[in-house]
Each structure stands twice: as C-alpha cells, then as structure tokens.
Design a protein around this motif. Structure first.
Motif, PDB file in Angstrom:
ATOM      1  N   UNK A   1       0.846  -1.171   0.000  1.00 30.67           N
ATOM      2  CA  UNK A   1       0.000   0.000   0.000  1.00 30.67           C
ATOM      3  C   UNK A   1       0.897   1.241   0.000  1.00 30.67           C
ATOM      4  N   UNK A   2       0.603   2.208  -0.862  1.00 28.32           N
ATOM      5  CA  UNK A   2       1.441   3.415  -0.941  1.00 28.32           C
ATOM      6  C   UNK A   2       1.419   4.239   0.346  1.00 28.32           C
ATOM      7  N   UNK A   3       2.507   4.931   0.584  1.00 33.25           N
ATOM      8  CA  UNK A   3       2.611   5.843   1.729  1.00 33.25           C
ATOM      9  C   UNK A   3       2.663   7.264   1.197  1.00 33.25           C
ATOM     10  N   UNK A   4       1.956   8.147   1.865  1.00 33.72           N
ATOM     11  CA  UNK A   4       1.899   9.545   1.466  1.00 33.72           C
ATOM     12  C   UNK A   4       2.383  10.399   2.627  1.00 33.72           C
ATOM     13  N   UNK A   5       3.159  11.430   2.303  1.00 30.92           N
ATOM     14  CA  UNK A   5       3.691  12.344   3.310  1.00 30.92           C
ATOM     15  C   UNK A   5       2.788  13.563   3.419  1.00 30.92           C
ATOM     16  N   UNK A   6       2.550  13.998   4.647  1.00 30.13           N
ATOM     17  CA  UNK A   6       1.723  15.165   4.937  1.00 30.13           C
ATOM     18  C   UNK A   6       2.457  16.063   5.902  1.00 30.13           C
ATOM     19  N   UNK A   7       2.099  17.356   5.885  1.00 35.23           N
ATOM     20  CA  UNK A   7       2.624  18.319   6.851  1.00 35.23           C
ATOM     21  C   UNK A   7       1.449  19.044   7.467  1.00 35.23           C
ATOM     22  N   UNK A   8       1.502  19.205   8.775  1.00 29.23           N
ATOM     23  CA  UNK A   8       0.459  19.924   9.501  1.00 29.23           C
ATOM     24  C   UNK A   8       0.792  21.407   9.476  1.00 29.23           C
ATOM     25  N   UNK A   9      -0.154  22.210   9.028  1.00 29.79           N
ATOM     26  CA  UNK A   9       0.059  23.659   8.990  1.00 29.79           C
ATOM     27  C   UNK A   9      -0.043  24.269  10.382  1.00 29.79           C
ATOM     28  N   UNK A  10      -0.748  23.621  11.287  1.00 27.78           N
ATOM     29  CA  UNK A  10      -0.933  24.163  12.631  1.00 27.78           C
ATOM     30  C   UNK A  10       0.311  23.987  13.501  1.00 27.78           C
TER      31      UNK A  10
ATOM     32  N   UNK B   1       3.302  22.130  12.315  1.00 32.30           N
ATOM     33  CA  UNK B   1       4.512  21.969  11.525  1.00 32.30           C
ATOM     34  C   UNK B   1       5.062  20.553  11.456  1.00 32.30           C
ATOM     35  N   UNK B   2       4.419  19.593  12.103  1.00 38.08           N
ATOM     36  CA  UNK B   2       4.944  18.230  12.057  1.00 38.08           C
ATOM     37  C   UNK B   2       4.677  17.583  10.702  1.00 38.08           C
ATOM     38  N   UNK B   3       5.552  16.658  10.318  1.00 35.16           N
ATOM     39  CA  UNK B   3       5.349  15.881   9.095  1.00 35.16           C
ATOM     40  C   UNK B   3       5.079  14.445   9.507  1.00 35.16           C
ATOM     41  N   UNK B   4       4.252  13.754   8.720  1.00 33.99           N
ATOM     42  CA  UNK B   4       3.875  12.383   9.049  1.00 33.99           C
ATOM     43  C   UNK B   4       3.488  11.650   7.781  1.00 33.99           C
ATOM     44  N   UNK B   5       3.476  10.316   7.871  1.00 34.42           N
ATOM     45  CA  UNK B   5       3.125   9.454   6.751  1.00 34.42           C
ATOM     46  C   UNK B   5       1.782   8.795   7.001  1.00 34.42           C
ATOM     47  N   UNK B   6       1.057   8.556   5.911  1.00 31.20           N
ATOM     48  CA  UNK B   6      -0.194   7.824   5.979  1.00 31.20           C
ATOM     49  C   UNK B   6      -0.160   6.758   4.887  1.00 31.20           C
TER      50      UNK B   6
END
Length: 71
Positions: A1-10, A12-17
């Motif tokens: 299953x693919x992993x996607x990177x996200x960044x929280x604007x509130x 600033x943390x980055x995380x994968x889903x």
C-alpha cells in the motif's frame, strides 16, 4: 500500500499515511489532532527493473556521432 507524506500547517509536524491510491487525495489529520494538513510531493528513486532482472544492455556504437558516420 502506498505511503503519502503530509505536513500539519498548525504545528509543523510531518507524518506518513498508508492508504490505497484511490484515497490519496483524502484529508489526513495530523497525529496531534489538527485538521489543517497538506499532502507533500514525494520523490521516488527507481533503479533497475522489476523482479530483480538486469536492465537491457546499451547499444554499441554510440549512434551517428559515435558510430563514425559524421564527416
């Protein structure tokens, strides 16, 4: 299953889903609970070919300029 990177604007943390490609554009809340996130562009390095096979050999001669047909 693919992993996607996200960044929280509130915060600033980055995380994968990990999720199916059909859900790639769905919103993803950050682990801290914030909903204002943005999907990041990912870079992927691909080398060789699939299933462990070697890439095809490069043609010999180097084309017109390397093959002696230019004057």
């Amino acid at each position: 299953m693919p992993r996607y990177d996200y960044r929280c604007r509130a915060c600033g943390s980055t995380f994968e889903v990990s999720r199916p490609m059909i859900n790639a554009s769905d919103p993803a809340p950050c682990p801290e609970g914030h909903d204002d996130t943005v999907k990041l562009l990912s870079t992927v390095a691909v080398t060789g070919t699939s299933r462990g096979t070697a890439p095809p050999p490069k043609p010999a001669g180097g084309g017109c300029c390397g093959g002696g047909c230019c004057s």
